[in-house]
Design a protein around this motif. Structure first.
Motif, PDB file in Angstrom:
ATOM      1  N   CYS A  85      -4.798   9.073  -1.333  1.00 29.47           N
ATOM      2  CA  CYS A  85      -4.413   7.886  -1.932  1.00 29.47           C
ATOM      3  C   CYS A  85      -4.180   8.389  -3.586  1.00 29.47           C
ATOM      4  CB  CYS A  85      -5.645   7.054  -1.812  1.00 29.47           C
ATOM      5  SG  CYS A  85      -5.904   6.096  -0.523  1.00 29.47           S
TER       6      CYS A  85
ATOM      7  N   THR B 215      -0.940   7.531  -6.062  1.00 25.08           N
ATOM      8  CA  THR B 215      -1.129   6.348  -6.977  1.00 25.08           C
ATOM      9  C   THR B 215      -1.492   6.510  -8.326  1.00 25.08           C
ATOM     10  OG1 THR B 215      -2.483   5.531  -4.897  1.00 25.08           O
ATOM     11  CG2 THR B 215      -2.674   4.215  -6.704  1.00 25.08           C
TER      12      THR B 215
ATOM     13  N   GLN C 132      -5.130   2.244 -10.533  1.00 27.59           N
ATOM     14  CA  GLN C 132      -4.462   1.432  -9.804  1.00 27.59           C
ATOM     15  C   GLN C 132      -4.883   1.414  -8.501  1.00 27.59           C
ATOM     16  OE1 GLN C 132      -0.085   1.363 -10.144  1.00 27.59           O
ATOM     17  NE2 GLN C 132      -0.087   1.119 -12.338  1.00 27.59           N
TER      18      GLN C 132
ATOM     19  N   PRO D 182      -3.982   1.666  -4.523  1.00 29.78           N
ATOM     20  CA  PRO D 182      -2.937   2.272  -3.503  1.00 29.78           C
ATOM     21  C   PRO D 182      -2.311   1.102  -2.917  1.00 29.78           C
ATOM     22  CG  PRO D 182      -4.962   2.516  -2.631  1.00 29.78           C
ATOM     23  CD  PRO D 182      -5.450   1.839  -3.973  1.00 29.78           C
ATOM     24  N   SER D 183      -0.762   1.491  -2.749  1.00 28.80           N
ATOM     25  CA  SER D 183      -0.069   0.541  -2.090  1.00 28.80           C
ATOM     26  C   SER D 183      -0.325   0.547  -0.501  1.00 28.80           C
ATOM     27  CB  SER D 183       1.521   0.982  -2.284  1.00 28.80           C
ATOM     28  OG  SER D 183       1.867   2.035  -1.314  1.00 28.80           O
TER      29      SER D 183
ATOM     30  N   THR E 213       0.918   3.569   1.416  1.00 30.51           N
ATOM     31  CA  THR E 213       0.023   4.679   0.969  1.00 30.51           C
ATOM     32  C   THR E 213      -1.482   4.624   1.756  1.00 30.51           C
ATOM     33  OG1 THR E 213       0.837   4.829  -1.285  1.00 30.51           O
ATOM     34  CG2 THR E 213      -1.321   5.925  -1.038  1.00 30.51           C
TER      35      THR E 213
END
Ligand SMILES: C[N+](C)(C)CCCC[C@H](N)C(=O)O
Length: 288
Positions: A189, A193, A197, A199-200, A203
């Protein structure tokens, strides 16, 4: 003690489990029976002999129990990190814990979940190894009629300790490998990232999937021993202990025995853990 991690762990564990159960049945059969030539052969025979239902044998019990077990794992992990680093789940992106702390918290979570998992896992393995097709007139009934009957029979035939058969192998399998699980997840992660922030989703899916694979690859040798010790009471094949089981399995079948089920474990681990981490992160995010 924050409880939302326990609830999120509960739901995400159940979702991951259903997705992974057919892989798990094939794995257990390959590890403990010598009648299959490989993954495909085992799938074809299971399907021909028992239909699609064969792949879902022994699932009802884990679905109820894995929820508890995953809830213990994620709840204890997150609360151990809280004790070790004094950061809550929400604060951890801004102040990421060290990998040593992540590893220790994962090991503590792994150790405690193993004890909750042991009796459920034993029942699952025993039911998955019943290869008789479902209730056919004239054929002898399977030994265990279902999870409750299975638990009661083990209790009667092998005593209360019988329900914890293989528990040490399971604890040894899970303690370090769940430390590895969370370290891999966090590392992947953080690699993709920007600092601070979240993680999407993509991700989280990929990191969760690879965390599952890494953890299962390292866990497979002890997973084989665990499954064999769990079957021992039934097959009248007694081992004097874990070491005896390792030595006699290796002598009879070669070192390759420790990698039985590795491919299928990894194939199962990716989707199961991708979904588990995604739903876990999503739920905690949604609850603020
Ligand atoms: C530690 N060990 C590798 C055994 C399990 C780690 C992953 C746990 C997850 N519930 C799953 O079933 O895949």
């Amino acid at each position: 003690m924050p409880v939302e991690e326990f609830v999120a762990g509960w739901i995400s564990g159940a979702l991951g489990l259903v997705l992974g159960h057919p892989f798990d049945t094939v794995k257990v059969r390959l590890q403990t029976q010598n009648t299959y030539r490989g993954i495909v052969d085992c799938m074809v025979k299971t399907y021909r002999h028992e239909s699609l239902l064969g792949f879902f044998k022994g699932m009802s019990f884990p679905i109820a129990s894995i929820a508890v077990v995953n809830s213990v794992l994620f709840g204890v992990y997150s609360n151990s990190l809280l004790v070790l680093t004094a950061t809550s789940h929400q604060e951890r992106r801004a102040q990421p814990p060290s990998y040593t702390h992540v590893f220790i918290a994962g090991c503590i979570g792994g150790f405690l979940q193993a004890y909750c998992l042991a009796p459920f896992d034993l029942i699952k393995v025993r039911l998955q190894n019943q290869t008789e097709p479902r209730a056919q007139p004239g054929s002898p009934p399977p030994r265990y009629r279902g999870p409750v009957h299975c638990a009661a029979s083990i209790f009667q035939e092998e005593g209360p300790r019988g329900l914890f058969r293989g528990a040490w192998a399971l604890t040894l399998r899970d303690t370090p490998t769940l430390g590895i699980y969370f370290v891999t997840y966090e590392w992947l992660c953080r690699q993709s990232t920007p600092d601070g922030q979240n993680p999407s989703s993509a991700t989280v899916l990929v990191a969760g999937g690879f965390a599952g694979i890494t953890s299962w690859v390292t866990a497979t040798p002890l997973d084989v021993i665990k499954s064999r010790m769990q079957m021992a009471g039934l097959k009248q094949r007694e081992y004097r202990g874990m070491l005896d089981c390792m030595v006699s399995s290796a002598r009879q079948e070669g070192l390759g025995v420790f990698f039985r089920g590795l491919t299928i474990n990894s194939a199962r681990a990716f989707p199961v853990n991708a979904v588990t981490f995604l739903s876990y992160e999503y739920l905690l995010h949604a609850w603020g």
